[in-house]
Design a protein around this motif. Structure first.
Motif, PDB file in Angstrom:
ATOM      1  N   LEU A 242     -34.071  66.654  -7.440  1.00 57.29           N
ATOM      2  CA  LEU A 242     -34.202  66.291  -8.790  1.00 57.29           C
ATOM      3  C   LEU A 242     -33.482  64.938  -9.295  1.00 57.29           C
ATOM      4  O   LEU A 242     -32.633  64.658  -8.590  1.00 57.29           O
ATOM      5  CB  LEU A 242     -33.562  67.572  -9.542  1.00 57.29           C
ATOM      6  N   ALA A 243     -33.984  64.293  -9.940  1.00 53.05           N
ATOM      7  CA  ALA A 243     -33.581  62.729 -10.620  1.00 53.05           C
ATOM      8  C   ALA A 243     -32.240  63.147 -11.239  1.00 53.05           C
ATOM      9  O   ALA A 243     -32.158  64.127 -12.031  1.00 53.05           O
ATOM     10  CB  ALA A 243     -34.365  62.229 -11.639  1.00 53.05           C
ATOM     11  N   THR A 244     -31.374  62.264 -10.996  1.00 51.82           N
ATOM     12  CA  THR A 244     -29.850  62.331 -11.705  1.00 51.82           C
ATOM     13  C   THR A 244     -30.100  62.235 -12.926  1.00 51.82           C
ATOM     14  O   THR A 244     -28.871  62.548 -13.729  1.00 51.82           O
ATOM     15  CB  THR A 244     -29.087  61.420 -10.849  1.00 51.82           C
ATOM     16  N   ARG A 245     -30.953  61.341 -13.826  1.00 50.19           N
ATOM     17  CA  ARG A 245     -31.037  61.389 -15.141  1.00 50.19           C
ATOM     18  C   ARG A 245     -32.357  61.331 -15.481  1.00 50.19           C
ATOM     19  O   ARG A 245     -33.358  61.114 -14.799  1.00 50.19           O
ATOM     20  CB  ARG A 245     -30.264  60.064 -15.408  1.00 50.19           C
ATOM     21  N   PRO A 246     -32.530  61.175 -17.064  1.00 49.05           N
ATOM     22  CA  PRO A 246     -33.854  61.218 -17.440  1.00 49.05           C
ATOM     23  C   PRO A 246     -34.411  59.670 -17.317  1.00 49.05           C
ATOM     24  O   PRO A 246     -33.672  59.027 -17.122  1.00 49.05           O
ATOM     25  CB  PRO A 246     -33.805  61.345 -19.090  1.00 49.05           C
ATOM     26  N   ARG A 369     -20.434  60.240 -13.923  1.00 48.44           N
ATOM     27  CA  ARG A 369     -20.024  61.256 -13.306  1.00 48.44           C
ATOM     28  C   ARG A 369     -21.154  61.309 -12.113  1.00 48.44           C
ATOM     29  O   ARG A 369     -22.504  61.289 -12.284  1.00 48.44           O
ATOM     30  CB  ARG A 369     -20.291  62.774 -14.074  1.00 48.44           C
ATOM     31  N   LYS A 370     -20.606  61.771 -10.627  1.00 50.58           N
ATOM     32  CA  LYS A 370     -21.566  61.957  -9.667  1.00 50.58           C
ATOM     33  C   LYS A 370     -22.497  63.411  -9.989  1.00 50.58           C
ATOM     34  O   LYS A 370     -21.928  64.063 -10.615  1.00 50.58           O
ATOM     35  CB  LYS A 370     -20.831  62.171  -8.141  1.00 50.58           C
ATOM     36  N   GLY A 371     -23.572  63.168  -9.811  1.00 50.59           N
ATOM     37  CA  GLY A 371     -24.417  64.563  -9.918  1.00 50.59           C
ATOM     38  C   GLY A 371     -25.482  64.116 -10.945  1.00 50.59           C
ATOM     39  O   GLY A 371     -25.806  63.196 -11.251  1.00 50.59           O
ATOM     40  N   LEU A 372     -25.624  65.424 -11.577  1.00 47.84           N
ATOM     41  CA  LEU A 372     -26.848  65.400 -12.565  1.00 47.84           C
ATOM     42  C   LEU A 372     -26.132  64.845 -13.886  1.00 47.84           C
ATOM     43  O   LEU A 372     -25.067  65.323 -14.281  1.00 47.84           O
ATOM     44  CB  LEU A 372     -27.682  66.633 -12.653  1.00 47.84           C
ATOM     45  N   HIS A 373     -26.765  64.301 -14.578  1.00 49.33           N
ATOM     46  CA  HIS A 373     -26.494  63.589 -15.946  1.00 49.33           C
ATOM     47  C   HIS A 373     -27.552  64.126 -17.004  1.00 49.33           C
ATOM     48  O   HIS A 373     -28.676  64.041 -16.798  1.00 49.33           O
ATOM     49  CB  HIS A 373     -26.398  61.914 -16.139  1.00 49.33           C
ATOM     50  N   GLN A 374     -27.000  64.284 -18.148  1.00 47.00           N
ATOM     51  CA  GLN A 374     -27.889  64.595 -19.319  1.00 47.00           C
ATOM     52  C   GLN A 374     -28.865  65.551 -19.053  1.00 47.00           C
ATOM     53  O   GLN A 374     -29.977  65.603 -19.601  1.00 47.00           O
ATOM     54  CB  GLN A 374     -28.499  63.308 -19.875  1.00 47.00           C
ATOM     55  N   MET A 375     -28.431  66.533 -18.652  1.00 45.99           N
ATOM     56  CA  MET A 375     -29.348  67.823 -18.211  1.00 45.99           C
ATOM     57  C   MET A 375     -29.318  68.519 -19.789  1.00 45.99           C
ATOM     58  O   MET A 375     -30.305  69.194 -20.149  1.00 45.99           O
ATOM     59  CB  MET A 375     -28.592  68.875 -17.199  1.00 45.99           C
ATOM     60  N   PHE A 376     -28.204  68.183 -20.489  1.00 42.96           N
ATOM     61  CA  PHE A 376     -28.244  68.857 -21.911  1.00 42.96           C
ATOM     62  C   PHE A 376     -28.071  67.984 -23.165  1.00 42.96           C
ATOM     63  O   PHE A 376     -27.402  67.108 -22.975  1.00 42.96           O
ATOM     64  CB  PHE A 376     -26.972  70.034 -22.018  1.00 42.96           C
ATOM     65  N   GLY A 377     -28.671  67.933 -24.041  1.00 50.25           N
ATOM     66  CA  GLY A 377     -28.538  67.205 -25.147  1.00 50.25           C
ATOM     67  C   GLY A 377     -29.637  65.999 -24.769  1.00 50.25           C
ATOM     68  O   GLY A 377     -30.457  65.940 -23.815  1.00 50.25           O
ATOM     69  N   ASP A 378     -29.622  64.980 -25.687  1.00 45.52           N
ATOM     70  CA  ASP A 378     -30.328  64.005 -25.706  1.00 45.52           C
ATOM     71  C   ASP A 378     -31.863  64.054 -25.974  1.00 45.52           C
ATOM     72  O   ASP A 378     -32.572  63.881 -26.943  1.00 45.52           O
ATOM     73  CB  ASP A 378     -30.135  62.864 -24.569  1.00 45.52           C
ATOM     74  N   VAL A 379     -32.526  64.725 -24.699  1.00 42.43           N
ATOM     75  CA  VAL A 379     -34.026  64.820 -24.852  1.00 42.43           C
ATOM     76  C   VAL A 379     -34.265  66.173 -24.111  1.00 42.43           C
ATOM     77  O   VAL A 379     -33.848  66.415 -23.160  1.00 42.43           O
ATOM     78  CB  VAL A 379     -34.890  63.780 -24.218  1.00 42.43           C
ATOM     79  N   ILE A 445     -38.598  63.001 -20.012  1.00 43.30           N
ATOM     80  CA  ILE A 445     -39.006  63.064 -18.919  1.00 43.30           C
ATOM     81  C   ILE A 445     -37.672  63.101 -17.567  1.00 43.30           C
ATOM     82  O   ILE A 445     -36.926  62.113 -17.740  1.00 43.30           O
ATOM     83  CB  ILE A 445     -39.970  61.843 -18.576  1.00 43.30           C
ATOM     84  N   ARG A 446     -37.811  64.001 -16.772  1.00 43.37           N
ATOM     85  CA  ARG A 446     -36.818  63.917 -15.598  1.00 43.37           C
ATOM     86  C   ARG A 446     -37.773  64.354 -14.536  1.00 43.37           C
ATOM     87  O   ARG A 446     -38.765  65.181 -14.481  1.00 43.37           O
ATOM     88  CB  ARG A 446     -35.710  64.878 -15.800  1.00 43.37           C
ATOM     89  N   LEU A 447     -37.797  63.770 -13.282  1.00 47.88           N
ATOM     90  CA  LEU A 447     -38.519  63.659 -12.375  1.00 47.88           C
ATOM     91  C   LEU A 447     -38.079  64.562 -11.363  1.00 47.88           C
ATOM     92  O   LEU A 447     -36.662  64.734 -11.111  1.00 47.88           O
ATOM     93  CB  LEU A 447     -38.888  62.226 -11.642  1.00 47.88           C
ATOM     94  N   ALA A 448     -39.134  65.145 -10.413  1.00 45.11           N
ATOM     95  CA  ALA A 448     -38.888  66.030  -9.449  1.00 45.11           C
ATOM     96  C   ALA A 448     -39.583  65.570  -8.103  1.00 45.11           C
ATOM     97  O   ALA A 448     -40.473  65.045  -8.379  1.00 45.11           O
ATOM     98  CB  ALA A 448     -38.618  67.464  -9.517  1.00 45.11           C
TER      99      ALA A 448
END
Ligand SMILES: [Fe+2]
Length: 452
Positions: A242-246, A369-379, A445-448
């Motif tokens: 999974l991509a780290t950000r949108p 932050r390392k890891g996934l960003h912006q999983m919540f909020g924004d889009v 969009i977040r890519l996988a």
């Protein structure tokens, strides 16, 4: 309502129950939550003129006035009419005008004609809100515990319903204001709120690998959730990354410049038909001036910021973009599994930016932050999962059973919330859903990728 009281209400709402003194009774908590949420809705309208509040710019959009009245109708219909002996509606015709889609609650006015209703006026709709609020106050002034047991789940559903309409009110007024060549400002942007330069946003996104696992999917706690988030069940999620950000505006512009909108090999058949019929060549609200992309925001027309997450794209565009990169969209199960390790924080409506921002804003410590960003909020993030019932799901009988279940056809699931979602509204298991051609919500969009 002033902007500062909006802020106070939103901060209080954001903190949830923890702000309420432990000594507060159940009924006091319910009354406080009711008033916070109702005030927040009123505060969103603070800068609008009556003329803004009556326009319906397309069938999907409802006038602000309608949102104010419909959320009020919900409490009147499902609480007051049911639980207050002898309750009489002040204006019975509102039941027809402000029912949205609940067939079991009676007939309703046509959705696409809501903009033709000049009466009740905005001030009459606001009076309707005050009238119902006072009746809810009366009901909660001294209820016995049995009554409270019955009305609490419906009241809480009404709170979450109103939060959903707060988001719709924002996305709908954006569409309304976007029709105006004067590009009216809904809320002036605080200096720098939309521009947070950060190296992480300009660096390519990374991919994080997840091993195959049998995981638990769906809601499982005493806190509120919609019926479509259950029953909780097991699902096999094969290995994926999974991509780290949108995806950002800058990355999306590369797709546009590679003629992505005119190359059928990237598009679903229905998507290709839609692109050509609608003559799409960019996300909604984008316009090209002197060779540069501009973007209508709730703070007015601005040059497109390449580091912000791209938004107002349909499922078709998200899917085509993913195909162009050789990746794909995640499934909702992959998304939920990945979100288990992510704190529910980010750019929600409480920030009052009303626009997605670059990744730096999602990081409180100032460093990516390392890891996934912006999983919540924004889009809201499109998933490739069709919106369908989980195993064992049955819609409840009666009007409130129509809330989610009857829409489980021809729609895709979106996850994570947006800059127009309340922090207290979103959950890791939350399933939003829209038809694949819709793009007036803050969708991104977040890519996988598959892992061999
Ligand atoms: Fe509704």
């Amino acid at each position: 309502m002033s902007a500062s009281s909006v802020e106070t209400a939103s901060r209080t709402a954001a903190a949830g129950r923890s702000l309420f003194p432990a000594s507060q009774s159940r009924v006091e908590r319910l009354r406080d939550s009711f008033h916070q949420i109702r005030k927040f809705t009123n505060g969103l309208c603070a800068g609008l003129e009556p003329e803004d509040c009556v326009v319906q710019s397309m069938p999907d959009v409802s006038p602000t006035k309608w949102h104010l009245a419909h959320t009020t109708w919900f409490f009147e219909t499902f609480i007051l009419k049911k639980f207050v002996p002898g309750y009489r509606a002040e204006i019975p015709e509102y039941a027809y005008l402000f029912n949205s889609y609940y067939n079991a609650a009676g007939d309703m006015h046509r959705r696409d004609l809501r903009g033709l209703i000049s009466r009740p006026t905005l001030s009459q709709a606001q009076r309707y809100r005050a009238w119902i609020d006072s009746h809810i106050d009366d009901l909660l002034s001294n209820p016995d515990e049995n009554l409270l047991d019955e009305i609490e789940p419906i009241l809480v559903l009404g709170f979450h319903h109103e939060q959903q309409h707060q988001e719709l009110l924002i996305t709908d007024i954006k569409h309304v204001l976007a029709q105006n060549p004067l590009y009216p400002v809904f809320r002036a942007c605080r200096d720098g709120a939309l521009r947070r330069p950060d190296a992480a946003a300009r660096r390519p996104y990374q991919l994080i690998d997840f091993e195959q696992t049998l995981t638990e999917i769906g809601h499982n706690s005493d806190e509120f959730a919609y019926d479509n988030e259950g029953p909780r069940h097991q699902a096999l999620v094969p290995a994926f990354s999974l991509a780290t950000r949108p995806i950002t505006n800058g990355e999306y512009i590369a797709f546009i410049e590679d003629n992505g909108y005119s190359r059928p090999e990237f598009w679903l058949s229905l998507g290709w038909t839609t692109v050509n019929e609608q003559r799409w060549d960019a996300p909604l609200y984008w316009t090209k001036r002197d060779g540069a992309w501009w973007n209508f925001t709730l703070s007015g027309l601005r040059p497109v910021d390449q580091s912000e997450p791209v938004t107002h794209v349909s499922y078709f565009e998200a899917d085509a973009y993913a195909n162009w990169t050789g990746a794909r969209l995640p499934t909702e199960f992959e998304w939920e599994r990945a979100a288990l390790s992510c704190p529910i924080e980010g750019n929600f409506v409480e920030t009052e930016v009303f626009h997605p921002v670059a990744v730096a804003s999602a990081v409180s410590a100032g460093k990516p932050r390392k890891g996934l960003h912006q999983m919540f909020g924004d889009v809201w993030e499109w998933t490739r999962s069709a919106y369908s019932p989980y195993p064992g799901y049955r819609a409840a009988p009666g009007a409130l059973g129509e809330y989610n279940g009857k829409f489980m056809c021809n729609q895709y699931v979106l996850r994570g919330g947006s800059c127009a979602t309340s922090r207290t509204h979103i959950r890791r298991t939350y399933r939003n859903f829209f038809q694949p051609e819709k793009r007036w919500q803050f969708t991104g969009i977040r890519l996988a990728r598959d892992l061999a």
